[in-house]
Enzyme design. Structure first.
Site, mmCIF file in Angstrom:
data_model
loop_
_atom_site.group_PDB
_atom_site.id
_atom_site.type_symbol
_atom_site.label_atom_id
_atom_site.label_comp_id
_atom_site.label_asym_id
_atom_site.label_seq_id
_atom_site.Cartn_x
_atom_site.Cartn_y
_atom_site.Cartn_z
ATOM 1 N N SER A 192 36.284 42.995 37.350
ATOM 2 C CA SER A 192 36.439 42.113 38.502
ATOM 3 C C SER A 192 37.110 40.794 38.142
ATOM 4 C CB SER A 192 35.087 41.890 39.175
ATOM 5 O OG SER A 192 35.237 41.226 40.404
ATOM 6 N N HIS A 193 36.387 39.700 38.253
ATOM 7 C CA HIS A 193 36.923 38.361 38.062
ATOM 8 C C HIS A 193 36.788 37.883 36.621
ATOM 9 C CE1 HIS A 193 32.687 38.313 38.898
ATOM 10 N NE2 HIS A 193 32.571 37.109 38.378
ATOM 11 N N ASP A 367 41.207 38.015 43.189
ATOM 12 C CA ASP A 367 40.759 38.075 41.795
ATOM 13 C C ASP A 367 41.378 39.276 41.081
ATOM 14 O OD1 ASP A 367 39.279 40.096 43.054
ATOM 15 O OD2 ASP A 367 37.557 39.812 41.747
ATOM 16 N N ASP A 369 40.570 42.413 40.440
ATOM 17 C CA ASP A 369 40.652 43.714 41.105
ATOM 18 C C ASP A 369 40.866 43.586 42.604
ATOM 19 O OD1 ASP A 369 38.051 42.759 41.555
ATOM 20 O OD2 ASP A 369 37.189 44.762 41.653
ATOM 21 N N ASP A 371 39.243 42.328 45.077
ATOM 22 C CA ASP A 371 38.209 42.459 46.105
ATOM 23 C C ASP A 371 37.682 41.095 46.544
ATOM 24 O OD1 ASP A 371 36.740 41.890 43.809
ATOM 25 O OD2 ASP A 371 35.245 43.456 44.125
ATOM 26 N N ARG A 372 37.935 40.047 45.782
ATOM 27 C CA ARG A 372 37.520 38.698 46.167
ATOM 28 C C ARG A 372 38.714 37.907 46.677
ATOM 29 N NH1 ARG A 372 32.615 36.807 42.379
ATOM 30 N NH2 ARG A 372 31.860 38.856 41.784
ATOM 31 N N LYS A 467 34.189 44.948 49.288
ATOM 32 C CA LYS A 467 34.818 43.723 49.760
ATOM 33 C C LYS A 467 36.315 43.839 49.523
ATOM 34 C CE LYS A 467 33.044 41.431 45.553
ATOM 35 N NZ LYS A 467 31.827 42.209 45.300
#
Length: 650
Positions: A192-193, A367, A369, A371-372, A467
């Site tokens: 992710s982030h 971010d 991936d 999703d944010r 998300k």
């Protein structure tokens, strides 16, 4: 047929191939390759994970392969458990060097296959892709070979192993193969982030057939399997597939045909977005000479979508894109879309110390991936908690997908109560859930929730079960387009700031901040949390202590350790964070995060509610100062952690 060797433990069992004629395809037939179909590798259990061989080219139109050349065998490899392979809220995250240990990734993948129902593995279609971080390409090849060995029928891979987490969810839910098959799940390769690179983080999580993260019932089985695993299956003589080339590569093994289908990362996702938003109205907004736009991909997977979406489809200038070339190390940066790490965007939007040019009207970032998301106006930051509330308040009028109304809304417990107020005013069903998108997914599958969000820069809807950063950007552009539909030729457009200020005037303002203390000693973090729970036994003592720190703050009227009973499946999630709720609607929340790869992260969420519209324009730091003082001193964070300041403030 399983051929058993001698009783010696050094001789692994080999599953012999069943020769089978390859079905020739009329669309993307196969190129021949020179590997022997009958070479069986026998490796001792102490051997390291196989080094990937040079990639085989994906099969080009016009070429033909014979069945004999495309047959693979299956090997049972002996292994031993690794400690600590427990999936967190977003899968298993560790340093790349941990994943590179012999059998480490394979153990987790086999434990996942073993945790799934047989019909979700044998003959199934699965997706394998991620944010493109370092080690992803190696991981794709290993997982594909293990999928083949476990009887999976086909693996779908985004070109160059790139698929955003929301796009994976969409692929699972929407994509259909030529023979009518749909994916039963996905291995998503992302942290992710978190930063990427040879010495940074890697991650893997499994998503189910609804497109959402595996529920705890499945992740618990995976973890249990990792503690007892003794062997895994892998097709070691299956050649690597060139995942940079779109096409289908076909093989045959003991379970029958096996395909690796490499496809374009963006096409399916863009098609879905066009069913949700009015692209023509957004194009008119972006074409207005009074409107300017900026998007920062932070060198994450969003770059695989940004030009196609914002430039080719919606007409934005290519110069409006920042850092939209995906890189294995995210350009050496931290792909977290917040005011601390998205420095270039923050500067361009007029919020940095070195800003010296006129900022665009609208800016956003995603971010690693994708999703944010972070949403910014000119010299104006929109908190994620406000963002989801504003999207919910404007969705029905602005976004065609929601024209018939919202089924309900939901937020994670640490997220501010801004969405609660919208739900109450609009008479919507409202849910407060633990951190983790799977809880939203249950509500969505049951038709109880349309829009949801987390304070950690995650916003989404029931179009998928993750998300979705780019969806959130399109939602904001849709709201801006709607607010300006009769004003594009006027003197001044309705801005991001105008929309937020009007929202505060209607619903009140939830001043909000989050303090992150990253990589602190895990035992010290547990002791701090235990002390906060202990103090909840006497609210009178709590209020006495707080008044000694800041006599002006309201009284704490309730305090608990958040526990959630899922209204859909009845499951109970305990120890989800510690809450102190004040009489004026303000809150202090303390929580240990599960998204880091080492140590512990303590997060403190500080929220001051103000419903007097004459006081909603104060500087956030001024409004929150008394509660920040209370949070830090009351929790004794410095005494427990030795930290005099947080790692990140958002």
């Amino acid at each position: 047929m399983i051929l058993l060797g001698s009783s010696s433990p050094s001789t692994p069992a080999i599953i012999a191939p069943r020769p089978r004629r390859l079905r020739h395809r009329t669309t993307t037939p196969s190129l021949p390759h020179s590997r022997s179909p009958h070479r069986h590798l026998v490796l001792a259990s102490s051997s390291p994970a196989p080094t990937p061989r040079p990639l085989a080219r994906a099969h080009r139109p016009g070429a033909v392969a014979t069945a004999a050349e495309m047959v693979f065998s299956v090997t049972k490899k002996e292994t031993k458990p690794y400690e600590g392979q427990k999936p967190g809220t977003s899968g298993l995250r560790k340093k790349v060097t941990v994943f590179q240990q012999p059998h480490y990734l394979a153990n987790f993948v086999q434990s996942t296959f073993n945790a799934l129902p047989a019909d979700q593995v044998k003959g199934a279609t699965i997706v394998v892709s991620g944010d493109g971080r370092y080690f992803s390409k190696d991981a794709v090849q290993i997982i594909a070979k293990m999928a083949a060995a476990n009887g999976v029928r086909r693996v779908w891979v985004g070109q160059d192993s790139l698929l955003s987490t929301p796009a994976v969810s969409a692929i699972i839910r929407e994509r259909i193969s030529a023979d009518g098959a749909k994916a039963t799940g996905a291995f998503i390769l992302t942290a992710s982030h978190n930063p990427g690179g040879p010495t940074e983080d890697f991650g893997i999580k499994y998503n189910m057939g609804n497109g959402g993260p595996a529920p705890e019932s499945v992740t618990d089985k995976i973890f249990s399997n990792t503690k007892t695993i003794t062997e895994y299956l892998i097709a070691e003589d299956l050649p690597n597939v060139d995942i940079s080339v779109i096409g289908v590569t076909s093989f045959t093994g003991p379970e029958g045909p096996f395909d690796v289908d490499v496809f374009d990362s963006a096409t399916d996702y863009i098609k879905l977005m066009k069913t949700i938003f009015d692209f023509e109205s957004i194009k008119k907004l972006l074409a207005s000479p009074k409107f300017s736009f900026c998007f920062d991909g932070l060198h994450g997977v969003a770059g695989a979508y940004a030009k196609r979406m914002f430039v080719d489809e919606l007409g934005a200038s290519e110069s409006s894109l920042l850092n939209c070339v995906p890189k294995e190390d995210f350009g050496g940066g931290h792909p977290d879309p917040n005011l601390t790490y998205a420095k270039e965007l923050v500067d361009r939007m007029g919020l940095g110390k070195t800003s010296n040019v006129e900022p665009p009207e609208f800016g956003a970032a995603a971010d690693g991936d994708a999703d944010r998301n972070m949403v910014l106006g000119k010299r104006f930051f929109v908190t994620p908690s406000d963002s989801v509330a504003i999207i919910a308040a404007n969705a029905v009028q602005s976004i065609p997908y929601f024209a018939s109304g919202l089924k309900g809304v939901a937020r994670s417990m640490p997220t501010s109560a801004a969405l609660d107020v919208v739900a109450k005013n609009l008479n919507l069903k409202f849910f407060e859930v633990p951190t983790g998108w799977k809880f939203f997914g249950n509500l969505m599958d049951a038709g109880m929730c349309s829009v949801c969000g987390e304070e950690s820069f995650g916003t989404g809807s029931d179009h998928i079960r993750e998300k979705d950063g780019i969806w959130a950007v399109l939602a904001w552009l849709s709201i801006l387009a709607y607010k300006n539909k009769d004003n594009l030729g006027g003197d001044k457009l309705v801005t991001v700031e105008d929309i937020v200020l009007q929202h505060w005037a209607t619903y009140g303002r939830h001043y909000y901040t989050r303090y992150d203390y990253e990589n602190v000693d895990a035992e010290a973090a547990k002791e701090l949390m235990a002390n906060l729970v202990k103090m909840q036994s006497s609210l009178s003592d709590v209020n006495k202590s707080i008044k000694e720190i800041q006599p002006t703050v309201a009284d704490v009227v309730s305090a608990d350790e958040f526990e959630y009973k899922d209204p859909v499946d009845g499951s109970v999630s305990k120890h989800q964070g510690i809450r102190y709720l004040f009489g004026d609607g303000s809150r202090l929340v303390f929580r240990l995060s599960g998204t880091g790869s080492v140590g512990a992260t303590i997060r403190i969420y500080i929220e001051q509610y103000e419903k007097d519209s004459s006081k909603t324009g104060r500087a956030s730091s001024d409004a929150l100062s008394p509660l920040v003082d209370v949070a830090l001193k009351f929790s004794k964070i410095k005494e427990y952690t030795g930290r005099s300041a947080p790692t990140v403030i958002t």
